[in-house]
Design an enzyme around this catalytic site. Structure first.
Site, PDB file in Angstrom:
ATOM      1  N   HIS A 190       0.846  -1.206   0.000  1.00 39.58           N
ATOM      2  CA  HIS A 190       0.000   0.000   0.000  1.00 39.58           C
ATOM      3  C   HIS A 190       0.876   1.249   0.000  1.00 39.58           C
ATOM      4  O   HIS A 190       0.676   2.170  -0.808  1.00 39.58           O
ATOM      5  CB  HIS A 190      -0.909  -0.017   1.240  1.00 39.58           C
ATOM      6  CG  HIS A 190      -1.560   1.293   1.556  1.00 39.58           C
ATOM      7  ND1 HIS A 190      -2.902   1.547   1.311  1.00 39.58           N
ATOM      8  CD2 HIS A 190      -1.064   2.431   2.107  1.00 39.58           C
ATOM      9  CE1 HIS A 190      -3.185   2.779   1.693  1.00 39.58           C
ATOM     10  NE2 HIS A 190      -2.081   3.333   2.177  1.00 39.58           N
ATOM     11  N   GLU A 191       1.858   1.285   0.898  1.00 36.83           N
ATOM     12  CA  GLU A 191       2.696   2.480   1.020  1.00 36.83           C
ATOM     13  C   GLU A 191       3.555   2.705  -0.226  1.00 36.83           C
ATOM     14  O   GLU A 191       3.731   3.837  -0.676  1.00 36.83           O
ATOM     15  CB  GLU A 191       3.581   2.374   2.267  1.00 36.83           C
ATOM     16  CG  GLU A 191       2.829   2.450   3.575  1.00 36.83           C
ATOM     17  CD  GLU A 191       2.022   3.725   3.710  1.00 36.83           C
ATOM     18  OE1 GLU A 191       2.442   4.765   3.171  1.00 36.83           O
ATOM     19  OE2 GLU A 191       0.951   3.682   4.354  1.00 36.83           O
ATOM     20  N   HIS A 218       1.895   4.562  -3.020  1.00 37.99           N
ATOM     21  CA  HIS A 218       1.944   6.025  -2.951  1.00 37.99           C
ATOM     22  C   HIS A 218       3.180   6.554  -3.671  1.00 37.99           C
ATOM     23  O   HIS A 218       3.130   7.583  -4.356  1.00 37.99           O
ATOM     24  CB  HIS A 218       1.971   6.493  -1.493  1.00 37.99           C
ATOM     25  CG  HIS A 218       0.663   6.353  -0.776  1.00 37.99           C
ATOM     26  ND1 HIS A 218      -0.520   6.825  -1.290  1.00 37.99           N
ATOM     27  CD2 HIS A 218       0.360   5.810   0.435  1.00 37.99           C
ATOM     28  CE1 HIS A 218      -1.496   6.579  -0.431  1.00 37.99           C
ATOM     29  NE2 HIS A 218      -0.995   5.955   0.614  1.00 37.99           N
ATOM     30  N   GLU A 262      -5.959   7.123  -0.841  1.00 36.96           N
ATOM     31  CA  GLU A 262      -5.801   5.974   0.063  1.00 36.96           C
ATOM     32  C   GLU A 262      -6.533   4.748  -0.479  1.00 36.96           C
ATOM     33  O   GLU A 262      -6.022   3.625  -0.400  1.00 36.96           O
ATOM     34  CB  GLU A 262      -6.319   6.326   1.461  1.00 36.96           C
ATOM     35  CG  GLU A 262      -5.519   7.401   2.174  1.00 36.96           C
ATOM     36  CD  GLU A 262      -4.074   7.013   2.390  1.00 36.96           C
ATOM     37  OE1 GLU A 262      -3.792   5.805   2.529  1.00 36.96           O
ATOM     38  OE2 GLU A 262      -3.210   7.916   2.418  1.00 36.96           O
TER      39      GLU A 262
END
Length: 318
Positions: A152-153, A156, A230
């Site tokens: 997920h990170e 970004h 997100e």
């Protein structure tokens, strides 16, 4: 988006484009209003606006180039190598796997020693990125869940979210600076009785009013973009690992544990909310509310529902 194996997200691209377009319209209207105010009262409001724009540009550039250093210092995090103990070795191994899956450069890796279970990635591009994980998160999650959070990170980073959000925030910074300039200008320079001073006071009040409206609109648009950002990171991270259930489990654990963290510790962590995997507060409920409108993250229920969609898509593809 950088050339990685993260699945492209048309929804993210569309919403980024729409938000940037709306912010552009607001900026044009803002400039027109400033020029109109100056013309109406024969005052130089453009000079004040130019000062705010230059200062905002400096803040934005500084934030973009030093976001990694600022975030690590705020989190009290320390960069680690694979030789810095079992926890660092385990974290580096998972980061290596995610970067190999995504075909992207490995970021610098840091650990923050805090019970708050969370993680963030920042940096102006993939080559300058840093990933930070707290000891609280590593102690709480198993390897599959931790891999989901890291995927997920790193999404970004792949989507260049720091750059996008910095650009999107520029107008809000300009408006915030103008509010302060106008307020102090009215407070210390607009109390005279003469005609020029009276005009200057009216200009300052008008600038303050317009800036407040522009700041409010841009703030809400940025929050909307942040929440979808997100969701997109959840989706692309789950597609990359092929394990949305692990990311769902991580979300439930992290959100539940944040509710047990003392309020003083959550307040200390609040400056990093926009970077965090989960906000330093308990955000539940899928319906519209004031807190959900102002939040940087979607509700837990919304995030879990999106991951359920990913699971169904993976099942159909399989």
């Amino acid at each position: 988006m950088a050339r990685t194996r993260y699945a492209p997200d048309r929804g993210l691209t569309a919403r980024m484009t729409a938000t940037m377009f709306l912010l552009g319209l607001v900026f044009v209207a803002f400039v027109a209003a400033i020029i109109g105010i100056g013309a109406a009262y024969h005052a130089s409001s453009a000079g004040i606006a130019l000062i705010a724009i230059v200062l905002a540009g400096g803040f934005a550039i500084g934030s973009l180039f030093y976001s990694d250093k600022i975030a690590l210092r705020t989190a009290g995090a320390v960069e680690v190598s694979p030789n810095d103990g079992d926890m660092a070795r385990k974290l580096h191994g998972i980061v290596d796997r995610v970067c190999a899956l995504a075909d992207m450069p490995k970021p610098r890796v840091a650990i923050a020693r805090t019970d708050l279970p969370n993680a963030f990635a920042t940096g102006r591009n993939a080559d300058k990125a840093v990933l930070c994980v707290t000891t609280g998160l590593m102690n709480k999650l198993d390897d599959a869940e931790l891999e989901g959070v890291i995927a997920h990170e790193m999404s970004h980073v792949a989507h260049k979210d720091v750059q996008v959000m910095t650009i999107a925030s520029f107008l809000a910074i300009v408006a915030a600076l103008l509010i302060r300039i106008a307020f102090y200008g009215e407070l210390f320079g607009g109390r005279g009785r003469g005609g020029n001073n009276q005009n200057a006071a009216i200009v300052m009040l008008a600038l303050m009013a317009v800036s407040i409206v522009v700041y409010a609109v841009s703030f809400l648009l940025i929050r909307m973009l942040s929440r979808y950002r997100e969701l997109a990171a959840d989706r692309s991270g789950a597609f990359l690992t092929g394990q949305p259930s692990a990311l769902k489990s991580a979300l439930v654990k992290v959100t539940g544990d944040i509710g047990k963290i003392p309020s003083r510790d959550l307040r200390t962590a609040e400056p990093l909310n926009a970077f965090f995997f989960a906000p330093a507060m308990s955000l539940r409920g899928g319906g519209p509310s004031l807190s959900s409108v102002f939040s940087t993250h979607p509700s837990l229920e919304r995030r879990l529902a999106e991951l359920d969609k990913v699971q169904r898509q993976l099942n159909q593809a399989g």
